[in-house]
Design an enzyme around this catalytic site. Structure first.
Site, PDB file in Angstrom:
ATOM      1  CD  GLU A 112      -2.739   0.843   2.570  1.00  0.00           C
ATOM      2  OE1 GLU A 112      -3.773   0.173   2.462  1.00  0.00           O
ATOM      3  OE2 GLU A 112      -2.325   1.336   3.633  1.00  0.00           O
ATOM      4  CE1 TYR A 133       7.547   0.000  -3.264  1.00  0.00           C
ATOM      5  CE2 TYR A 133       5.761   1.585  -3.213  1.00  0.00           C
ATOM      6  CZ  TYR A 133       6.849   0.987  -2.610  1.00  0.00           C
ATOM      7  OH  TYR A 133       7.238   1.379  -1.358  1.00  0.00           O
TER       8      TYR A 133
END
Length: 158
Positions: A113, A124
């Site tokens: 998250e 990411y």
């Protein structure tokens, strides 16, 4: 410093001071993302939780990743790199280690998250993560401003 000069190794309670120095340096308090030492210490003894620390050639801490596995899934709870070491491959090395360790621990799916707008989103995505959800107004900044959290995921086989 190049990425091949970075050493990533398992860490534990004895490394929490180093972890907190990296955390304080890397997380802007305006966004409310940083954890406290007691929060980190409280997770370490739990089943499936692991911590890795990235150091330079002389042992100075550069970054860390705190993760956990549960029921075939792994979650990257925190990843931080000191500002002076950002964009030098440290985050890539920590992500590679997270992905490898998660697979070795039996995870088939990886989750994390991140605050919408965080520069780490590019890292990411380069490692195969894509958005699977959004939590509106999840983070509360120092000024009271609210920020969405993005939920990202990928397979360990990606």
């Amino acid at each position: 410093m190049s990425a091949d000069q970075v050493i990533v190794e398992e860490a534990g309670f004895a490394d929490l001071d180093a972890v907190m120095r990296v955390m304080i340096d890397s997380f802007d308090p305006a966004f409310g993302e940083a954890w406290t030492a007691p929060q980190c210490a409280g997770l370490l003894p739990l089943p499936g939780v692991w911590l890795v620390l990235a150091r330079d050639g002389v042992g100075a801490p550069l970054g860390f990743a705190l993760s956990r596995t549960v029921a075939g899934e792994a979650e990257l709870l925190l990843l931080a790199v000191k500002k002076s070491a950002q964009r030098r491959g440290v985050g890539d090395r920590l992500m590679q280690r997270f992905i490898r360790d998660a697979g070795e621990r039996g995870a088939e799916r990886l989750h994390l998250e991140v605050r919408d707008g965080n520069q780490a989103i590019g890292l990411y995505r380069r490692h195969g993560f894509s958005e699977v959800g959004r939590r509106r107004n999840y983070y509360s900044g120092a000024s009271g401003q609210r920020f969405d959290a993005l939920t990202l995921a990928r397979s360990t086989k990606a």
